[in-house]
Design a protein around this motif. Sequence first.
Motif, mmCIF file in Angstrom:
data_model
loop_
_atom_site.group_PDB
_atom_site.id
_atom_site.type_symbol
_atom_site.label_atom_id
_atom_site.label_comp_id
_atom_site.label_asym_id
_atom_site.label_seq_id
_atom_site.Cartn_x
_atom_site.Cartn_y
_atom_site.Cartn_z
ATOM 1 N N ALA A 77 0.780 -1.228 0.028
ATOM 2 C CA ALA A 77 -0.073 -0.055 0.164
ATOM 3 C C ALA A 77 0.702 1.281 0.171
ATOM 4 C CB ALA A 77 -1.069 0.118 1.224
ATOM 5 N N TYR A 81 1.166 4.161 -2.975
ATOM 6 C CA TYR A 81 1.035 5.668 -2.521
ATOM 7 C C TYR A 81 2.061 6.239 -2.964
ATOM 8 C CZ TYR A 81 0.167 9.582 0.174
ATOM 9 O OH TYR A 81 -0.436 10.960 0.706
ATOM 10 N N THR A 87 -4.644 7.663 -3.990
ATOM 11 C CA THR A 87 -6.070 6.995 -3.617
ATOM 12 C C THR A 87 -6.172 5.517 -3.835
ATOM 13 O OG1 THR A 87 -7.007 8.727 -4.922
ATOM 14 C CG2 THR A 87 -8.402 7.137 -4.530
ATOM 15 N N VAL A 90 -4.330 4.357 -0.391
ATOM 16 C CA VAL A 90 -4.766 4.601 0.820
ATOM 17 C C VAL A 90 -6.185 3.573 0.948
ATOM 18 C CG1 VAL A 90 -6.514 6.200 1.968
ATOM 19 C CG2 VAL A 90 -4.558 7.030 1.080
ATOM 20 N N LEU A 91 -6.672 3.327 -0.435
ATOM 21 C CA LEU A 91 -8.133 2.328 -0.519
ATOM 22 C C LEU A 91 -7.220 0.827 -0.229
ATOM 23 C CD1 LEU A 91 -10.609 1.511 -1.180
ATOM 24 C CD2 LEU A 91 -9.930 1.334 -3.530
ATOM 25 N N ALA A 93 -4.691 0.213 1.766
ATOM 26 C CA ALA A 93 -4.388 0.184 3.310
ATOM 27 C C ALA A 93 -5.706 0.059 4.217
ATOM 28 C CB ALA A 93 -3.686 1.501 3.647
ATOM 29 N N GLY A 94 -6.638 0.644 3.669
ATOM 30 C CA GLY A 94 -8.028 0.502 4.304
ATOM 31 C C GLY A 94 -8.431 -1.034 4.020
ATOM 32 N N VAL A 95 -8.489 -1.364 3.048
ATOM 33 C CA VAL A 95 -8.915 -2.816 2.921
ATOM 34 C C VAL A 95 -8.188 -3.847 3.675
ATOM 35 C CG1 VAL A 95 -9.103 -4.891 1.170
ATOM 36 C CG2 VAL A 95 -10.003 -2.442 0.441
ATOM 37 N N VAL A 97 -6.711 -3.026 6.662
ATOM 38 C CA VAL A 97 -7.207 -2.975 7.925
ATOM 39 C C VAL A 97 -8.296 -3.635 8.282
ATOM 40 C CG1 VAL A 97 -7.973 -1.154 9.611
ATOM 41 C CG2 VAL A 97 -5.885 -0.755 8.339
ATOM 42 N N VAL A 98 -9.373 -3.692 7.357
ATOM 43 C CA VAL A 98 -10.338 -4.404 7.605
ATOM 44 C C VAL A 98 -10.312 -5.965 7.555
ATOM 45 C CG1 VAL A 98 -12.713 -4.844 6.382
ATOM 46 C CG2 VAL A 98 -12.053 -2.520 6.761
#
Length: 113
Positions: A77, A81, A87, A90-91, A93-95, A97-98
């Motif tokens: 991720a 970046y 974008t 960050v997306l 990285a968010g996935v 984390v989930v």
Amino acid sequence: MRFALELAALVSIGIWSWVTPSAPLRYVAVVAVPVAVAALWGVFATPADASRSGGTVIATPGPLRLLLELAVFFGGATALYAAGSRTLGVLLAGVLVVYHLLSWDRVVWLLRH
């Protein structure tokens, strides 16, 4: 899902390897860097890890394996970046984390082994 995230991390590292070095080196880097990361990923594993068929080349304690996984996943991720795809980085990285929150049982298993 995990395999798709592994591939996404390696592709992201490959993208970063392509855009970061100068022209002659990028042809080597785009192959060498993801292959080196994949080799480390595959060689160091925790014995009896059900997500990896239980086998390993170099037995690695669970907490160390977890750090390696986090480095590869979130390194992908970060690489995305840094390569200019902010974008998507960050997306991803968010996935991640989930994903790690949903697979908390595996995280705890690694920490205990």
